[in-house]
Scaffold this motif. Structure first.
Motif, PDB file in Angstrom:
ATOM      1  N   LYS A 204       0.439   1.012   5.847  1.00  0.00           N
ATOM      2  CA  LYS A 204       0.039  -0.398   5.797  1.00  0.00           C
ATOM      3  C   LYS A 204       0.959  -1.247   6.672  1.00  0.00           C
ATOM      4  O   LYS A 204       0.491  -2.106   7.436  1.00  0.00           O
ATOM      5  CB  LYS A 204       0.070  -0.891   4.354  1.00  0.00           C
ATOM      6  N   ALA A 205       2.269  -1.009   6.572  1.00  0.00           N
ATOM      7  CA  ALA A 205       3.239  -1.790   7.357  1.00  0.00           C
ATOM      8  C   ALA A 205       3.051  -1.572   8.849  1.00  0.00           C
ATOM      9  O   ALA A 205       3.265  -2.494   9.655  1.00  0.00           O
ATOM     10  CB  ALA A 205       4.659  -1.415   6.944  1.00  0.00           C
ATOM     11  N   ARG A 206       2.640  -0.368   9.248  1.00  0.00           N
ATOM     12  CA  ARG A 206       2.450  -0.055  10.675  1.00  0.00           C
ATOM     13  C   ARG A 206       1.011  -0.294  11.129  1.00  0.00           C
ATOM     14  O   ARG A 206       0.663  -0.050  12.278  1.00  0.00           O
ATOM     15  CB  ARG A 206       2.839   1.409  10.944  1.00  0.00           C
TER      16      ARG A 206
ATOM     17  N   TYR B 268      11.320   2.448   4.890  1.00  0.00           N
ATOM     18  CA  TYR B 268      10.054   2.935   5.434  1.00  0.00           C
ATOM     19  C   TYR B 268       9.190   1.808   5.998  1.00  0.00           C
ATOM     20  O   TYR B 268       8.507   1.981   7.001  1.00  0.00           O
ATOM     21  CB  TYR B 268       9.273   3.700   4.362  1.00  0.00           C
ATOM     22  N   THR B 269       9.219   0.671   5.354  1.00  0.00           N
ATOM     23  CA  THR B 269       8.356  -0.421   5.808  1.00  0.00           C
ATOM     24  C   THR B 269       8.978  -1.240   6.935  1.00  0.00           C
ATOM     25  O   THR B 269       8.267  -1.917   7.681  1.00  0.00           O
ATOM     26  CB  THR B 269       8.006  -1.360   4.640  1.00  0.00           C
ATOM     27  N   LYS B 270      10.310  -1.156   7.109  1.00  0.00           N
ATOM     28  CA  LYS B 270      10.973  -2.004   8.105  1.00  0.00           C
ATOM     29  C   LYS B 270      11.693  -1.235   9.213  1.00  0.00           C
ATOM     30  O   LYS B 270      11.858  -1.755  10.319  1.00  0.00           O
ATOM     31  CB  LYS B 270      11.961  -2.939   7.419  1.00  0.00           C
TER      32      LYS B 270
ATOM     33  N   ASP C 248      12.097  -0.002   1.441  1.00  0.00           N
ATOM     34  CA  ASP C 248      12.469  -1.012   2.428  1.00  0.00           C
ATOM     35  C   ASP C 248      12.690  -0.374   3.803  1.00  0.00           C
ATOM     36  O   ASP C 248      12.275  -0.915   4.833  1.00  0.00           O
ATOM     37  CB  ASP C 248      13.737  -1.752   1.985  1.00  0.00           C
TER      38      ASP C 248
ATOM     39  N   GLU D 150       2.433   2.575   1.724  1.00  0.00           N
ATOM     40  CA  GLU D 150       3.165   1.370   2.141  1.00  0.00           C
ATOM     41  C   GLU D 150       3.562   1.458   3.612  1.00  0.00           C
ATOM     42  O   GLU D 150       3.506   0.468   4.349  1.00  0.00           O
ATOM     43  CB  GLU D 150       4.406   1.170   1.265  1.00  0.00           C
ATOM     44  N   PHE D 151       3.979   2.646   4.046  1.00  0.00           N
ATOM     45  CA  PHE D 151       4.356   2.828   5.448  1.00  0.00           C
ATOM     46  C   PHE D 151       3.157   2.614   6.366  1.00  0.00           C
ATOM     47  O   PHE D 151       3.236   1.888   7.368  1.00  0.00           O
ATOM     48  CB  PHE D 151       4.941   4.224   5.687  1.00  0.00           C
TER      49      PHE D 151
END
Length: 222
Positions: free
Chosen positions: A124-126, A84-86, A82, A121-122
């Motif tokens: 992808k989120a960025r 890392y993605t936010k 959470d 995941e990181f």
């Protein structure tokens, strides 16, 4: 710095992203949760270890933990994904530098001690997955940093000889891994490793405070 460079390989934590605070917080939460008593050289001893090696280290120094290596890794992942993605952000100038490398047709990779799924995941989120040609983790090779294994694997996947690779790293063990692989290494300033700046400068070929130092030609040649 980029002359004769065919591939650029980045460490992740503390190098591409401001994330070392995540692991300090997770370590503290985990230690508190299980009422553990870490040794004084706790964080220093873990420097460069792969995700798996770190979990193994935890079981070695905390034999009272009722978990397997995989269970520890899963709990750490759940605690960190959470953040890392936010919350975790790219260091200043990183995206612009990556886009410049793409324009110059210099291949790019990540060689990290972190968990592959967390890295993916990181990115992808960025929305920067497309800016990297490969991801290698220390769990996928025989030894973590300062062994050269993860950097040599990344170079192989990028189709570049070690001598044509430039590495970006933030801690001495990572810098040593790049040098042990026969690559040039640029040390990156990070608050977590700032007490080790003298050692970083001693080991590396270049030093930057920000990726903007590269485009501005203000990086240090060591």
């Amino acid at each position: 710095m980029l002359e004769h460079t065919k591939a650029v390989i980045f460490d992740l934590d503390g190098t591409l992203v401001d994330s070392m605070w995540v692991w300090t917080a997770i370590d503290e939460d985990y230690i508190r949760k299980y009422h553990l008593n870490p040794p004084e050289d706790f964080h220093e001893a873990m420097e460069g270890m792969s995700y798996t090696e770190t979990a193994q280290y935890f079981l070695k120094i905390f034999p009272e933990l009722p978990h397997t290596v995989e269970e520890i890794k899963k709990e750490w992942y759940d605690m960190s994904v959470d953040k890392y993605t936010k919350e975790v952000t790219l260091k200043p100038g990183v995206k612009e530098f990556l886009e410049m490398l793409k324009e110059k047709e210099i291949r790019t990779g990540i060689a990290t001690s972190n968990d592959r799924k967390l890295v993916e995941e990181f990115l992808k989120a960025r929305q920067i997955t497309h800016l990297f040609d490969t991801i290698c983790t220390s769990c996928e090779v025989n030894k973590g940093k300062p062994a050269p294994d993860v950097y040599l694997k990344a170079a192989g996947q990028l189709g570049a000889e070690p001598s044509a690779c430039l590495v970006f790293e933030d801690v001495p063990m990572g810098i040593l891994a790049g040098k042990n692989a026969g690559m040039r290494v640029c040390a990156v300033d990070d608050w977590f490793s700032r007490p080790q700046d003298a050692k970083k400068r001693e080991l590396a070929d270049y030093f930057i405070h920000s990726y903007e130092d590269i485009t501005n030609q203000t990086y240090e040649v060591l």
